[in-house]
Design an enzyme around this catalytic site. Structure first.
Site, PDB file in Angstrom:
ATOM      1  N   HIS A 156       0.833  -1.205   0.000  1.00 17.05           N
ATOM      2  CA  HIS A 156       0.000   0.000   0.000  1.00 17.05           C
ATOM      3  C   HIS A 156       0.865   1.251   0.000  1.00 17.05           C
ATOM      4  O   HIS A 156       2.049   1.204   0.321  1.00 17.05           O
ATOM      5  CB  HIS A 156      -0.915   0.020   1.241  1.00 17.05           C
ATOM      6  N   LYS A 160      -0.694   4.945   4.749  1.00 17.31           N
ATOM      7  CA  LYS A 160      -1.627   4.029   5.409  1.00 17.31           C
ATOM      8  C   LYS A 160      -1.258   3.855   6.883  1.00 17.31           C
ATOM      9  O   LYS A 160      -0.087   3.684   7.219  1.00 17.31           O
ATOM     10  CB  LYS A 160      -1.610   2.669   4.694  1.00 17.31           C
TER      11      LYS A 160
HETATM   12  N1  LIG Z   1     -12.604  -0.674   2.250  1.00 20.77           N
HETATM   13  C1  LIG Z   1     -11.900  -0.228   1.208  1.00 20.77           C
HETATM   14  O1  LIG Z   1     -12.098  -0.630   0.056  1.00 20.77           O
HETATM   15  C2  LIG Z   1     -10.841   0.812   1.455  1.00 20.77           C
HETATM   16  C3  LIG Z   1     -10.160   1.403   0.398  1.00 20.77           C
HETATM   17  C4  LIG Z   1      -9.249   2.392   0.675  1.00 20.77           C
HETATM   18  C5  LIG Z   1      -9.026   2.775   1.992  1.00 20.77           C
HETATM   19  N2  LIG Z   1      -9.692   2.164   2.981  1.00 20.77           N
HETATM   20  C6  LIG Z   1      -9.598   2.586   4.377  1.00 20.77           C
HETATM   21  O2  LIG Z   1     -10.355   3.785   4.491  1.00 20.77           O
HETATM   22  C7  LIG Z   1      -9.786   4.621   5.499  1.00 20.77           C
HETATM   23  C8  LIG Z   1      -9.496   5.987   4.893  1.00 20.77           C
HETATM   24  O3  LIG Z   1      -8.488   5.851   3.916  1.00 20.77           O
HETATM   25  P1  LIG Z   1      -7.936   7.121   3.121  1.00 20.77           P
HETATM   26  O4  LIG Z   1      -6.843   6.625   2.249  1.00 20.77           O
HETATM   27  O5  LIG Z   1      -9.069   7.865   2.534  1.00 20.77           O
HETATM   28  O6  LIG Z   1      -7.313   7.964   4.321  1.00 20.77           O
HETATM   29  P2  LIG Z   1      -7.127   9.539   4.412  1.00 20.77           P
HETATM   30  O7  LIG Z   1      -6.103   9.780   5.477  1.00 20.77           O
HETATM   31  O8  LIG Z   1      -6.897  10.123   3.064  1.00 20.77           O
HETATM   32  O9  LIG Z   1      -8.558  10.035   4.920  1.00 20.77           O
HETATM   33  C9  LIG Z   1      -9.010   9.903   6.221  1.00 20.77           C
HETATM   34  C10 LIG Z   1      -9.825  11.137   6.525  1.00 20.77           C
HETATM   35  O10 LIG Z   1     -10.408  10.993   7.813  1.00 20.77           O
HETATM   36  C11 LIG Z   1     -10.462  12.263   8.359  1.00 20.77           C
HETATM   37  N3  LIG Z   1     -10.666  12.207   9.793  1.00 20.77           N
HETATM   38  C12 LIG Z   1      -9.759  11.982  10.780  1.00 20.77           C
HETATM   39  N4  LIG Z   1     -10.335  12.101  11.981  1.00 20.77           N
HETATM   40  C13 LIG Z   1     -11.632  12.410  11.759  1.00 20.77           C
HETATM   41  C14 LIG Z   1     -12.741  12.669  12.602  1.00 20.77           C
HETATM   42  N5  LIG Z   1     -12.635  12.640  13.936  1.00 20.77           N
HETATM   43  N6  LIG Z   1     -13.921  12.940  12.024  1.00 20.77           N
HETATM   44  C15 LIG Z   1     -14.059  12.966  10.703  1.00 20.77           C
HETATM   45  N7  LIG Z   1     -13.041  12.753   9.836  1.00 20.77           N
HETATM   46  C16 LIG Z   1     -11.844  12.473  10.376  1.00 20.77           C
HETATM   47  C17 LIG Z   1      -9.138  12.914   7.983  1.00 20.77           C
HETATM   48  O11 LIG Z   1      -9.227  14.321   8.039  1.00 20.77           O
HETATM   49  C18 LIG Z   1      -8.965  12.419   6.555  1.00 20.77           C
HETATM   50  O12 LIG Z   1      -9.484  13.365   5.633  1.00 20.77           O
HETATM   51  C19 LIG Z   1      -8.556   3.863   6.004  1.00 20.77           C
HETATM   52  O13 LIG Z   1      -8.909   3.137   7.149  1.00 20.77           O
HETATM   53  C20 LIG Z   1      -8.224   2.903   4.867  1.00 20.77           C
HETATM   54  O14 LIG Z   1      -7.553   1.759   5.307  1.00 20.77           O
HETATM   55  C21 LIG Z   1     -10.590   1.195   2.743  1.00 20.77           C
HETATM   56  O1  LIG Z   2      -5.561   2.657   1.067  1.00 19.08           O
HETATM   57  C1  LIG Z   2      -5.865   1.897   2.013  1.00 19.08           C
HETATM   58  O2  LIG Z   2      -5.623   2.171   3.194  1.00 19.08           O
HETATM   59  C2  LIG Z   2      -6.555   0.632   1.705  1.00 19.08           C
HETATM   60  N1  LIG Z   2      -6.916  -0.131   2.694  1.00 19.08           N
HETATM   61  C3  LIG Z   2      -7.663  -1.324   2.566  1.00 19.08           C
HETATM   62  C4  LIG Z   2      -7.128  -2.385   3.503  1.00 19.08           C
HETATM   63  O3  LIG Z   2      -6.601  -2.071   4.591  1.00 19.08           O
HETATM   64  O4  LIG Z   2      -7.266  -3.553   3.183  1.00 19.08           O
HETATM   65  C5  LIG Z   2      -7.747  -1.878   1.180  1.00 19.08           C
HETATM   66  C6  LIG Z   2      -7.793  -0.875   0.124  1.00 19.08           C
HETATM   67  C7  LIG Z   2      -6.864   0.302   0.306  1.00 19.08           C
END
Ligand SMILES: NC(=O)c1ccc[n+]([C@@H]2O[C@H](COP(=O)([O-])OP(=O)(O)OC[C@H]3O[C@@H](n4cnc5c(N)ncnc54)[C@H](O)[C@@H]3O)[C@@H](O)[C@H]2O)c1
Ligand SMILES: O=C(O)C1=N[C@H](C(=O)O)CCC1
EC number: 1.17.1.8
Length: 267
Positions: A156, A160
């Site tokens: 990643h 992250k």
């Molecule tokens: N399920 C999926 O397919 C998938 C895909 C990508 C990322 N993710 C997960 O999604 C999450 C976010 O990833 P990202 O890359 O967008 O991260 P990022 O750091 O770009 O975004 C996170 C956001 O959360 C905000 N935040 C922090 N504290 C907060 C609060 N108290 N209230 C509201 N907002 C708050 C931050 O300001 C930031 O804008 C991570 O846990 C990542 O692992 C999941």
């Molecule tokens: O960008 C991230 O953070 C992502 N998190 C997910 C994970 O923890 O599996 C998957 C997609 C991207």
């Protein structure tokens, strides 16, 4: 005609949250009604640069948000600690959570499962919303029946927070469902540098790579006498997650319990 689903997005300025806003903007059956962000309390989303210009209020306090705005679904894309609190609070207010945030502990997942059941509210927690990644996990589960020796390499971007990724943990859990517990490698192997063999889940090794330029990638490598099988998925763009987020928002309205993983919503 289907009813419009009223959605709140938590984490709207994030990489995933901003992509979710762009997805909602394009979908006629989804309506953004508010955002939750620890910054910009009381501002309109349209006042922030670089995001779709929705005329909705940003709330720093989740309770104030839920008391001020009528919503069906909370889409949480924040951080592990915040995402867990948001999910719990949404259920307390009768709002269905769709959670992409990763890094929840097993205890937190169990607690949220019980709470969703007690409230009779649909909840989707999906460590990966990309359909290709869901298939990769399912294929890995199929292969594990025949190849019990397996290592997972997840890669990643370097911003992250959690390691191993939610996808890697979920993959290992799916493999655990079908394989006998097994400690892999040489029984006497020793790490001369701590961590060299990666994290251990039930004898399986998980290796986490963090580098600029990466988005979300995973290889599941199976080994057996004279052969290897590699199952690999790459997300090159966060748009890859959005059809899964949309599906989860639609399907969560029809559920009355928590499901963990998008595979539970696919035919
Ligand atoms: N399920 C999926 O397919 C998938 C895909 C990508 C990322 N993710 C997960 O999604 C999450 C976010 O990833 P990202 O890359 O967008 O991260 P990022 O750091 O770009 O975004 C996170 C956001 O959360 C905000 N935040 C922090 N504290 C907060 C609060 N108290 N209230 C509201 N907002 C708050 C931050 O300001 C930031 O804008 C991570 O846990 C990542 O692992 C999941
Ligand atoms: O960008 C991230 O953070 C992502 N998190 C997910 C994970 O923890 O599996 C998957 C997609 C991207």
């Amino acid at each position: 005609m289907t009813d419009t689903i009223k959605v709140i997005v938590a984490g709207p300025r994030g990489r995933m949250g901003s992509e979710a806003l762009r997805m909602i903007e394009k979908e006629d059956n989804l309506e953004l009604v508010a955002c939750i962000d620890h910054k910009h309390d009381g501002k309109k989303l349209s006042e922030l640069d670089g995001l779709p210009a929705f005329d909705v209020t940003i709330y720093a306090d989740i309770n104030t948000c839920f008391e001020s705005v009528q919503a069906d679904v909370l889409v949480d894309l924040t951080t592990p600690e915040v995402g867990y609190l948001h999910t719990k609070t949404a259920l307390e207010y009768g709002i269905r959570p769709v959670v992409g945030t990763t890094g929840f502990t097993n205890e937190q997942l169990e607690e949220l499962t019980d709470l969703a059941e007690e409230k009779g509210l649909g909840t989707v927690i999906a460590p990966n919303f990309a359909v290709g990644a869901v298939l990769m996990m399912q294929f890995a589960k199929m292969a594990a029946k025949y190849f019990p020796d397996v290592e997972i390499i997840e890669k990643h971007h370097d911003q992250k927070l959690d390691a191993p990724s939610g996808t890697a943990v979920k993959t290992a859990q799916l493999i655990q469902d079908v394989r006998e517990s097994k400690k892999q490698g040489h029984p006497n192997e020793k790490e001369t540098i701590q961590g060299a063999r990666g994290a251990d889940m039930d004898g399986m090794k998980i290796h986490s790579v963090r580098l600029p330029g990466l988005v979300a990638h995973q290889e599941v490598i199976f080994g057996s006498s004279g052969q290897n099988l590699t199952i690999k998925h790459d997300s090159f763009d966060r748009a890859s997650f959005m059809s899964g987020v949309k599906l989860a928002v639609e399907q969560v309205m029809k559920l009355d319990l928590l499901v963990y993983g998008l595979e539970n919503l696919l035919d």
